[in-house]
Design an enzyme around this catalytic site. Structure first.
Site, PDB file in Angstrom:
ATOM      1  N   ASN A  17       0.921  -1.057  -0.070  1.00  0.00           N
ATOM      2  CA  ASN A  17      -0.005   0.159  -0.203  1.00  0.00           C
ATOM      3  C   ASN A  17       0.954   1.233   0.147  1.00  0.00           C
ATOM      4  O   ASN A  17       1.524   1.546   0.905  1.00  0.00           O
ATOM      5  CB  ASN A  17      -0.748  -0.134   1.120  1.00  0.00           C
ATOM      6  CG  ASN A  17      -1.499   1.249   1.505  1.00  0.00           C
ATOM      7  OD1 ASN A  17      -1.712   2.096   0.517  1.00  0.00           O
ATOM      8  ND2 ASN A  17      -1.992   1.574   2.732  1.00  0.00           N
ATOM      9  N   LYS A  19       0.021   4.211  -0.268  1.00  0.00           N
ATOM     10  CA  LYS A  19      -0.508   5.460   0.323  1.00  0.00           C
ATOM     11  C   LYS A  19      -0.294   6.622  -0.528  1.00  0.00           C
ATOM     12  O   LYS A  19      -0.295   6.710  -1.785  1.00  0.00           O
ATOM     13  CB  LYS A  19      -0.003   5.858   1.941  1.00  0.00           C
ATOM     14  CG  LYS A  19      -0.133   4.501   2.784  1.00  0.00           C
ATOM     15  CD  LYS A  19       0.347   4.783   4.092  1.00  0.00           C
ATOM     16  CE  LYS A  19       0.125   3.208   4.865  1.00  0.00           C
ATOM     17  NZ  LYS A  19       0.081   3.417   6.317  1.00  0.00           N
ATOM     18  N   HIS A 104      -9.358   1.126   5.145  1.00  0.00           N
ATOM     19  CA  HIS A 104      -8.031   0.946   5.783  1.00  0.00           C
ATOM     20  C   HIS A 104      -8.132   2.320   6.790  1.00  0.00           C
ATOM     21  O   HIS A 104      -8.836   3.126   6.919  1.00  0.00           O
ATOM     22  CB  HIS A 104      -7.105   1.895   4.683  1.00  0.00           C
ATOM     23  CG  HIS A 104      -5.890   1.863   5.288  1.00  0.00           C
ATOM     24  ND1 HIS A 104      -5.265   2.862   5.968  1.00  0.00           N
ATOM     25  CD2 HIS A 104      -4.719   0.981   5.102  1.00  0.00           C
ATOM     26  CE1 HIS A 104      -3.817   2.520   6.394  1.00  0.00           C
ATOM     27  NE2 HIS A 104      -3.765   1.315   5.779  1.00  0.00           N
ATOM     28  N   GLU A 106      -6.426   4.630   8.055  1.00  0.00           N
ATOM     29  CA  GLU A 106      -6.455   6.107   7.574  1.00  0.00           C
ATOM     30  C   GLU A 106      -7.860   6.620   7.219  1.00  0.00           C
ATOM     31  O   GLU A 106      -8.150   7.768   7.266  1.00  0.00           O
ATOM     32  CB  GLU A 106      -5.190   6.523   6.838  1.00  0.00           C
ATOM     33  CG  GLU A 106      -3.890   6.277   7.548  1.00  0.00           C
ATOM     34  CD  GLU A 106      -2.765   5.543   6.523  1.00  0.00           C
ATOM     35  OE1 GLU A 106      -2.784   5.538   5.504  1.00  0.00           O
ATOM     36  OE2 GLU A 106      -1.855   5.050   7.394  1.00  0.00           O
ATOM     37  N   GLU A 176      -5.302  -4.886  10.749  1.00  0.00           N
ATOM     38  CA  GLU A 176      -4.215  -3.877  10.865  1.00  0.00           C
ATOM     39  C   GLU A 176      -4.471  -3.206  12.169  1.00  0.00           C
ATOM     40  O   GLU A 176      -5.037  -2.194  12.282  1.00  0.00           O
ATOM     41  CB  GLU A 176      -4.292  -2.798   9.672  1.00  0.00           C
ATOM     42  CG  GLU A 176      -3.844  -3.287   8.316  1.00  0.00           C
ATOM     43  CD  GLU A 176      -3.383  -2.596   7.348  1.00  0.00           C
ATOM     44  OE1 GLU A 176      -2.264  -2.880   6.901  1.00  0.00           O
ATOM     45  OE2 GLU A 176      -3.995  -1.336   7.334  1.00  0.00           O
ATOM     46  N   GLY A 182       2.575   2.276  10.567  1.00  0.00           N
ATOM     47  CA  GLY A 182       3.495   3.200  10.564  1.00  0.00           C
ATOM     48  C   GLY A 182       4.339   3.904  11.728  1.00  0.00           C
ATOM     49  O   GLY A 182       5.126   4.558  12.040  1.00  0.00           O
ATOM     50  N   SER A 222       3.625  -2.316  10.043  1.00  0.00           N
ATOM     51  CA  SER A 222       5.202  -1.971  10.398  1.00  0.00           C
ATOM     52  C   SER A 222       5.783  -3.448   9.844  1.00  0.00           C
ATOM     53  O   SER A 222       6.469  -4.002  10.776  1.00  0.00           O
ATOM     54  CB  SER A 222       5.426  -1.732  12.025  1.00  0.00           C
ATOM     55  OG  SER A 222       4.968  -0.617  12.113  1.00  0.00           O
TER      56      SER A 222
HETATM   57  P1  PGA Z   1       3.063   0.389   7.378  1.00  0.00           P
HETATM   58  O1  PGA Z   1       1.695   0.450   6.946  1.00  0.00           O
HETATM   59  O2  PGA Z   1       3.741  -0.706   6.932  1.00  0.00           O
HETATM   60  O3  PGA Z   1       3.976   1.623   7.150  1.00  0.00           O
HETATM   61  O4  PGA Z   1       2.833   0.337   9.223  1.00  0.00           O
HETATM   62  C1  PGA Z   1       0.488  -0.640   6.709  1.00  0.00           C
HETATM   63  C2  PGA Z   1      -0.474  -0.243   6.506  1.00  0.00           C
HETATM   64  O5  PGA Z   1      -1.074   1.030   6.396  1.00  0.00           O
HETATM   65  O6  PGA Z   1      -1.327  -0.873   5.518  1.00  0.00           O
END
Ligand code: PGA
Length: 258
Positions: A17, A19, A104, A106, A176, A182, A222
């Protein structure tokens, strides 16, 4: 393995992803670099989710790689109309997307998407033969208050409640935990397994055990080349959804081959 009538989803699923990263030129360069580092494997499914504006450039750079799948990061639930800035499922499908990220964290937390919005988008994706990668996950506050299971069940129920069994079988779910996205703090393989078991049990109640086992449940938060092998080996973990580490062709190729 899941038959979507056009292609089968082989597990593990390794999804990147991006983003709001990667301009079209960067996406093109990534595609070329990744294709040089990742040879086709028929025992897994690798998916990239570029930003909508970089989708065509990514597709073009990977046009020789029919083993790789592309997805869109978000859709609107309407087919067309006065929705400035939005992308419809039909547009995504026509551009070459076969998957779509829905709900997601976010989208839920920064853009205030509700469980009902997520449910509507999942229905729309399925109508347009896009495979929804429907995301669920608890915040740290919810986990610390002992509400993990309650939150996961509320979110998964909103995704599956209106779906007939045969549509539920076309989903991919991503667990998640919000506190792991992140942050560099990943859930342990045991944390992932126990959350996935809760989700799998709910899916089995609405389908049956063997159908529920075939629905891939990915872990995200992560994930990097070091922790990916352990997470992928955990019980009930059928793949990973990778944010930050999917932006580097070398590290994403390492995860995709782990
Ligand atoms: P990240 O993001 O691997 O940077 O933690 C995962 C995601 O939001 O799908």
């Amino acid at each position: 393995m899941m038959d979507t009538s056009e292609f089968e989803i082989q597990t593990p699923v390794i999804a990147g992803n991006w983003k709001m990263h990667m301009t079209p030129s960067e996406a093109r360069a990534f595609g070329e670099a990744f294709a040089a580092r990742y040879a086709p494997h028929d025992n897994r499914t690798v998916i990239l989710f570029p930003p909508a504006i970089s989708f065509a450039a990514t597709a073009e750079a990977l046009s020789e790689r029919s083993d790789l799948r592309l997805g869109i990061q978000n859709i609107h639930w309407e087919d067309s109309g006065a929705f400035t800035g939005e992308t419809s499922a039909a547009m995504a499908r026509d551009a070459g997307a076969r998957f779509v990220l829905i709900g997601h964290s976010e989208r839920r937390h920064v853009f205030n998407e509700s469980d009902a919005d997520v449910g509507r988008k999942v229905d729309t994706a399925l109508e347009h033969r896009l495979v929804p990668v429907a995301c669920v996950g608890e915040t740290l506050e919810e986990r610390e208050a002992g509400r993990l299971e309650e939150v996961l069940l509320r979110q998964i129920d909103a995704i599956i409640q209106d779906l007939p069994g045969e549509h539920i079988e076309r989903l991919v779910i991503a667990y998640e935990p919000v506190w792991a996205i992140g942050t560099g703090v990943n859930a342990t393989p045991e944390d992932a397994s126990s959350a996935h078991a809760v989700l799998r049990a709910r899916l089995a109640e609405r389908t049956d055990d063997s159908a529920a086992r075939r629905i891939p449940i990915l872990y995200g938060g992560s994930v990097n080349p070091e922790n990916a092998p352990k997470l992928l080996a955990a019980d009930y973990v059928d793949g990973v959804l990778v944010g930050g580490a999917s932006l580097d062709p070398e590290s994403f190729a390492a995860i995709a081959t782990s």
